[in-house]
Design an enzyme around this catalytic site. Sequence first.
Site, PDB file in Angstrom:
ATOM      1  N   ASP A   8       5.232   1.561   4.408  1.00  0.00           N
ATOM      2  CA  ASP A   8       4.324   0.313   3.829  1.00  0.00           C
ATOM      3  C   ASP A   8       2.939   0.592   4.229  1.00  0.00           C
ATOM      4  OD1 ASP A   8       7.128  -0.421   4.060  1.00  0.00           O
ATOM      5  OD2 ASP A   8       6.562  -2.567   4.315  1.00  0.00           O
ATOM      6  N   GLU A  39       4.057  -2.485  -0.699  1.00  0.00           N
ATOM      7  CA  GLU A  39       4.145  -3.951  -0.782  1.00  0.00           C
ATOM      8  C   GLU A  39       3.045  -4.551   0.042  1.00  0.00           C
ATOM      9  OE1 GLU A  39       7.513  -5.982   1.016  1.00  0.00           O
ATOM     10  OE2 GLU A  39       6.993  -5.420   2.937  1.00  0.00           O
ATOM     11  N   ASN A  40       2.536  -3.888   0.697  1.00  0.00           N
ATOM     12  CA  ASN A  40       1.264  -4.443   1.626  1.00  0.00           C
ATOM     13  C   ASN A  40      -0.051  -4.113   1.221  1.00  0.00           C
ATOM     14  OD1 ASN A  40       3.920  -4.241   3.988  1.00  0.00           O
ATOM     15  ND2 ASN A  40       3.372  -6.312   3.412  1.00  0.00           N
ATOM     16  N   HIS A  68       7.149  -8.728  -0.356  1.00  0.00           N
ATOM     17  CA  HIS A  68       5.765  -8.939  -0.703  1.00  0.00           C
ATOM     18  C   HIS A  68       5.437  -8.783  -1.988  1.00  0.00           C
ATOM     19  CE1 HIS A  68       4.773 -10.753   3.408  1.00  0.00           C
ATOM     20  NE2 HIS A  68       5.139  -9.689   3.974  1.00  0.00           N
ATOM     21  N   HIS A 157      14.749  -1.676   1.471  1.00  0.00           N
ATOM     22  CA  HIS A 157      13.597  -2.656   2.277  1.00  0.00           C
ATOM     23  C   HIS A 157      14.591  -3.499   2.925  1.00  0.00           C
ATOM     24  CE1 HIS A 157       9.506  -3.697   2.704  1.00  0.00           C
ATOM     25  NE2 HIS A 157       9.885  -4.694   2.453  1.00  0.00           N
ATOM     26  N   HIS A 182      10.280  -1.952   5.822  1.00  0.00           N
ATOM     27  CA  HIS A 182      10.059  -3.615   5.991  1.00  0.00           C
ATOM     28  C   HIS A 182       9.777  -3.829   7.448  1.00  0.00           C
ATOM     29  CE1 HIS A 182      10.421  -7.822   5.587  1.00  0.00           C
ATOM     30  NE2 HIS A 182      11.445  -7.872   6.593  1.00  0.00           N
ATOM     31  N   HIS A 184       8.116  -2.258   9.492  1.00  0.00           N
ATOM     32  CA  HIS A 184       7.055  -1.749   9.923  1.00  0.00           C
ATOM     33  C   HIS A 184       6.950  -0.805  11.314  1.00  0.00           C
ATOM     34  CE1 HIS A 184       4.022  -4.197   7.203  1.00  0.00           C
ATOM     35  NE2 HIS A 184       5.202  -3.940   6.585  1.00  0.00           N
TER      36      HIS A 184
END
Length: 265
Positions: A8, A39-40, A68, A157, A182, A184
Amino acid sequence: MKLLFIGDIVGQPGRRAVAELVPKLREQHALDFIIANGENSAGGSGITPKIAAEIFSAGVDVITTGDHLWDQKEVMELLVNEKRFLRPLNYPPATPGQGSGVFEIRNPKPGLQNISVGVLNLQGRTFMPPLENPFLAGLDAVKKLREQTKIIFVDFHAEATSEKIAFARMLDGQVSAVVGTHTHVQTADEQVFPGGTAYLTDAGFTGPHESVLGREIAPVIQRFLTSMPQRFEVAKDRVILHGAVIEINENTGRGMRIVRVMEAV
Ligand SMILES: [Fe+2]
Ligand SMILES: [Fe+2]
């Protein structure tokens, strides 16, 4: 062939890490294909067409996403128009966008015909918003992808390690690699399962690690102390790219080797 998956990408620091480190990693590992979870990438929440263009121009071939996905409304344009942009496949039928794709790349062995790489993005359901069953959706999607190629990479994810491991074990021998995203937090359980599927529970995240999962530390502590909502700005310091390099036999699709990547800017 060798593939890099990037965990991510969080905000501007994450994008900067990708732009700076991807060329270096490409050379160091002789990479043929690069996939990144985005996604981030827009201020820590979601992604826009402009930011996706920035990530593609840094050398990323395919962008995957997760929960996200919807944080920026401009994402709709990507879902509708960009074939290199994937969302979790297991949204309800008729959701815009695609959860998988097959991409053609040059064969690393000169003179041989191009290679097709399948990429699949799914989202778990344990401690996450409910979606369609990713196990059933995954089996179905892999069956279809295997009609086109044996080289298949899956970004799963998901939050729960058990769901991630069970999912990957189910597909052992059917796909080249399953890497989780997901949480992190990069896990240290990289391995190749007996059937030939390379696996890592979580790739980690690319961005500022002097943080709580990429966000400024103090507001997150305040949130836990007070249970009141806080603004979580993207943090700044100790920017690291997290991911994994996977070596795949291009004839059999077998995952041969998986090495974690942790590269500071
Ligand atoms: Fe994330
Ligand atoms: Fe997520």
